[in-house]
Design a protein around this motif. Structure first.
Motif, short mmCIF file in Angstrom:
data_model
loop_
_atom_site.label_atom_id
_atom_site.label_comp_id
_atom_site.label_asym_id
_atom_site.label_seq_id
_atom_site.Cartn_x
_atom_site.Cartn_y
_atom_site.Cartn_z
N GLN A 16 -9.23 -10.07 -5.89
CA GLN A 16 -9.47 -9.64 -4.51
C GLN A 16 -8.66 -8.41 -4.16
O GLN A 16 -9.13 -7.49 -3.50
CB GLN A 16 -9.13 -10.77 -3.54
N GLN A 17 -7.41 -8.39 -4.60
CA GLN A 17 -6.55 -7.24 -4.33
C GLN A 17 -7.13 -5.97 -4.91
O GLN A 17 -7.16 -4.92 -4.27
CB GLN A 17 -5.15 -7.51 -4.91
N ALA A 41 -10.13 -4.72 -2.96
CA ALA A 41 -9.70 -4.05 -1.74
C ALA A 41 -9.21 -2.63 -2.04
O ALA A 41 -9.57 -1.67 -1.36
CB ALA A 41 -8.61 -4.86 -1.05
N GLN A 51 -12.34 -7.08 0.11
CA GLN A 51 -12.18 -8.43 -0.43
C GLN A 51 -13.47 -9.23 -0.40
O GLN A 51 -13.70 -10.11 -1.23
CB GLN A 51 -11.08 -9.16 0.34
N GLU A 52 -14.35 -8.91 0.56
CA GLU A 52 -15.61 -9.64 0.68
C GLU A 52 -16.54 -9.36 -0.50
O GLU A 52 -17.54 -10.07 -0.68
CB GLU A 52 -16.31 -9.27 1.99
N VAL A 67 -15.78 -9.88 -3.45
CA VAL A 67 -15.49 -10.90 -4.46
C VAL A 67 -16.16 -12.22 -4.07
O VAL A 67 -15.90 -12.76 -2.99
CB VAL A 67 -13.97 -11.10 -4.63
#
Length: 510
Positions: A212-213, A216, A222-223, A225
Motif C-alpha cells: 500500500q505504501q 501511494a 492506497q485504494e 491495492v
C-alpha cells in the motif's frame, strides 16, 4: 610561503582523525577499535535480559539531557563509556534467547567484522570510480543470488536497504512495464497516463504494508491495492484472486500486478507461488514475490521446496537482515529480465555517463533508487565464506523445527490458543480468559507490556480481524524449547493473575 607552511601544519594535525599510513593514525584507529569492542563486550556482559525494562518516557527523558555537540571534543573512551551506560544498556538485546518479537535477527560475528571493513573503506556503490572492487563483487553476488533462486542468465539485480525499497522497485517497474507494453506510454518521460486511476494491484490481505505504501508513493493511491482473502493457512486464496481479477476487468479497471508473499510478517505463510505465476501469465500481469522473510529457505535442503515457483516471478525481494543473520540493513532486489532496468535508468555526466557503458564500465546507480549506497554485499559475502551454506541452513532448519515444537507446546496449555500452524518460524497465539472474554484484547495487551517493561521477555502483539494476539518470531537459533516453555508458563500465570484481579474488582464494585 608562510601561508602554505601554516596550511601544511594545520592539515597535519588532522592526520590522527583519519585512516592513513602514519603511525599516529594507525595507533589511533587501533585504540578506537579496541575501545569500541570493549564497550560492546562490557555492554553485553552487563545485560542478563533482552531489555532493561525502561519505559519510553523515562528513556526519552534521560537521553534528552545528553549534550549533542560540545564546543570542545571529549576523550573517545569516555564518550563510548557514556554510550554504553545509556544506549547499550537500554537497547534491545537481539541475541538474547528471549528476544522473540519481530523479524529482527541476531547477527553472526563474521558480519560484524565485515561491517568494520565496510565503514573503514567507505565505498559508495553508485559509480565504479567510487567502488571499483566493491562494484565487481556486488555484480558477482547478484549473479549467485539469481542462480540460487532459479533465474536464468538474463536476470540481474541490485542490493537494497531491505524489503521496503525492494517492494517499491518491484511495483515501480511493474507499473512502468505495463504502461510501456499495454498503453505505449513512457512514464519516466511523460508521467502517469490518464488511465492511472484504473490501475490495480492484488495481494493477500496479510501482505506487507509496503504494498500500500508503494502504491501511494507511486501516485496510484492506497485504494489501488485490492486485498485478496486467504485460506485456513493464511495463504492467498487463488479462487478469490480469480474472482477479483475478473471482477476488476468487468468494472474496466486495469489490474497490472500480483504481489505474492513468501513469508508473511505475522504468520510466515507462503502464498501458492506456482498457481499465482500461472494466473499472472494468463492475465498478462507482473508477478512480484516478496520473499524478504522466506527467501532464506532457498539455502535449506529440507525446506527449499516451500518457495518453489519463486523462479517464475518477474521480480523478487529478499532480505539478509532476517534469516541470513546479517546486520541491518541488507537486502536485494532481483529481476528475471534485466532489460526492465532500462525503465528506470538515467545518466548523469558527472556520475554514470553513457560513454562508460560503451566502455563496459559498470555504474550500479542506474539500477537503484538510491544514489550513495553502502557496500552491504561484503558482509553477506564474508558470512557465506566463513559459515558456508550448510551451517546457515542448519540454523534456519533449527528455528523452523523449534517453531513447530512451540506450536505443539502452546496447544498443551489450557488457557492458550494457537492461531497458525507455522510454515517458517512465526507462531501466533493468545491467552484466552476463562471469564470476561470481551476483555481478551486488554488482557493480552497487558501481558505483552508487562513482559517488556520487566525485561523478562520480548514478544510482539498483532491484531487479526479485530482480535489481539501475541506472536513469537523465532529467528534466534540459540533459543531453546525450555526457554519457550518457561515464557509460556509465565504468560499463563500472569493471565490468570490478571483475571483474578478483574474478578476481585468486579466483586468489590458490587
Amino acid at each position: 610561503m608562510k601561508l602554505l607552511e601554516k596550511f601544511k601544519e594545520d592539515t597535519g594535525t588532522f592526520d590522527r582523525l583519519f585512516l592513513n599510513s602514519s603511525d599516529t593514525s594507525q595507533l589511533a584507529y587501533e585504540q578506537a577499535v579496541t575501545t569500541a569492542k570493549n564497550a560492546v563486550i562490557n555492554g553485553f556482559a552487563n545485560q542478563s535480559q533482552p531489555y532493561s525494562g525502561l519505559h519510553p518516557e523515562m528513556l526519552a527523558g534521560m537521553i534528552e539531557k545528553l549534550p549533542i555537540c560540545p564546543e570542545k571534543g571529549n576523550d573517545l573512551e569516555a564518550v563510548l563509556n557514556n554510550v554504553s551506560d545509556t544506549f547499550l544498556e537500554h537497547s534491545m538485546v537481539v541475541s538474547d534467547p528471549s528476544c522473540l518479537a519481530h523479524l529482527h535477527c541476531p547477527v553472526v560475528i563474521p558480519a560484524l567484522a565485515a561491517e568494520m571493513l565496510i565503514s573503514a573503506t567507505n565505498q559508495s556503490m553508485d559509480s565504479w570510480d567510487q567502488s571499483p572492487a566493491a562494484t565487481q563483487l556486488e555484480v558477482q553476488m547478484v549473479k549467485w543470488l539469481c542462480s540460487l533462486f532459479g533465474y536464468s542468465g538474463e536476470a540481474d539485480g541490485v542490493f537494497t536497504s531491505g524489503g521496503t525499497q525492494s517492494n517499491y522497485m518491484g511495483l515501480l517497474l511493474a507499473r512502468d512495464s505495463f504502461c510501456k507494453t499495454q498503453l505505449r506510454w513512457n512514464v519516466q518521460r511523460d508521467g502517469l497516463p490518464p488511465e492511472a486511476k484504473q490501475f490495480r494491484i492484488l495481494c493477500s490481505k496479510h501482505a506487507h504494508f509496503t504494498v500500500q505504501q508503494s502504491a501511494a508513493q507511486l501516485g496510484l493511491g492506497q485504494e489501488a491495492v485490492v486485498p485478496v482473502e486467504t485460506d485456513e493457512n493464511q495463504r492467498m486464496s487463488v479462487d478469490d484472486l480469480k474472482h477479483k481479477v475478473r471482477e476488476l476487468h468487468c468494472q474496466s479497471f486495469l489490474p497490472f500486478a500480483i504481489v505474492a508473499t513468501a513469508g508473511t510478517t505475522d504468520f510466515g505463510s507462503i502464498d501458492p507461488l506456482i498457481d499465482l505465476a500461472n494466473m499472472a501469465e494468463q492475465y498478462q500481469m507482473w508477478l512480484h514475490v516478496d520473499a524478504a522473510y522466506g527467501g532464506a529457505l532457498a539455502l535449506s535442503d529440507i525446506h527449499h521446496r516451500k518457495i518453489n515457483g519463486v523462479q517464475f516471478a518477474d521480480s523478487l525481494t529478499v532480505d539478509f537482515h532476517k534469516l541470513f543473520y546479517q546486520p541491518i540493513s541488507c537486502g536485494a532486489f532481483l529481476l528475471k529480465d534485466a532489460r526492465h532496468f532500462e525503465l528506470m535508468r538515467l545518466n548523469a555526466d558527472y556520475l554514470n555517463p553513457e560513454e562508460d557503458e560503451v566502455d563496459g564500465v559498470v555504474n550500479l546507480v542506474a539500477k537503484s533508487t538510491q544514489t550513495t549506497r553502502r557496500f552491504d554485499a561484503l558482509k553477506l559475502f564474508i558470512s557465506l565464506q566463513t559459515l558456508g551454506r550448510r551451517e546457515i541452513a542448519a540454523m534456519i532448519d533449527h528455528t523452523i523445527d523449534l517453531a513447530q515444537q512451540t506450536a505443539d507446546l502452546i496447544s498443551s496449555f489450557k488457557n492458550l490458543e494457537r492461531l497458525n500452524v507455522p510454515e517458517i518460524n512465526a507462531v501466533v497465539f493468545r491467552y484466552c480468559p476463562a471469564v470476561a472474554a470481551e476483555k481478551s484484547n486488554a488482557i493480552n495487551r497487558l501481558i505483552q507490556r508487562s513482559f517488556l517493561y520487566r525485561g523478562k521477555a520480548v514478544f510482539a502483539k498483532t491484531k487479526i480481524d479485530g482480535t489481539l494476539y501475541l506472536k513469537f518470531t523465532l529467528l534466534n537459533p540459540r533459543t531453546t524449547l525450555e526457554t519457550i516453555e518457561q515464557i509460556l508458563t509465565d504468560i499463563q500465570i500472569l493471565g490468570e493473575k490478571i483475571e483474578d484481579q478483574e474478578r476481585g474488582e468486579t466483586c468489590g464494585g458490587k
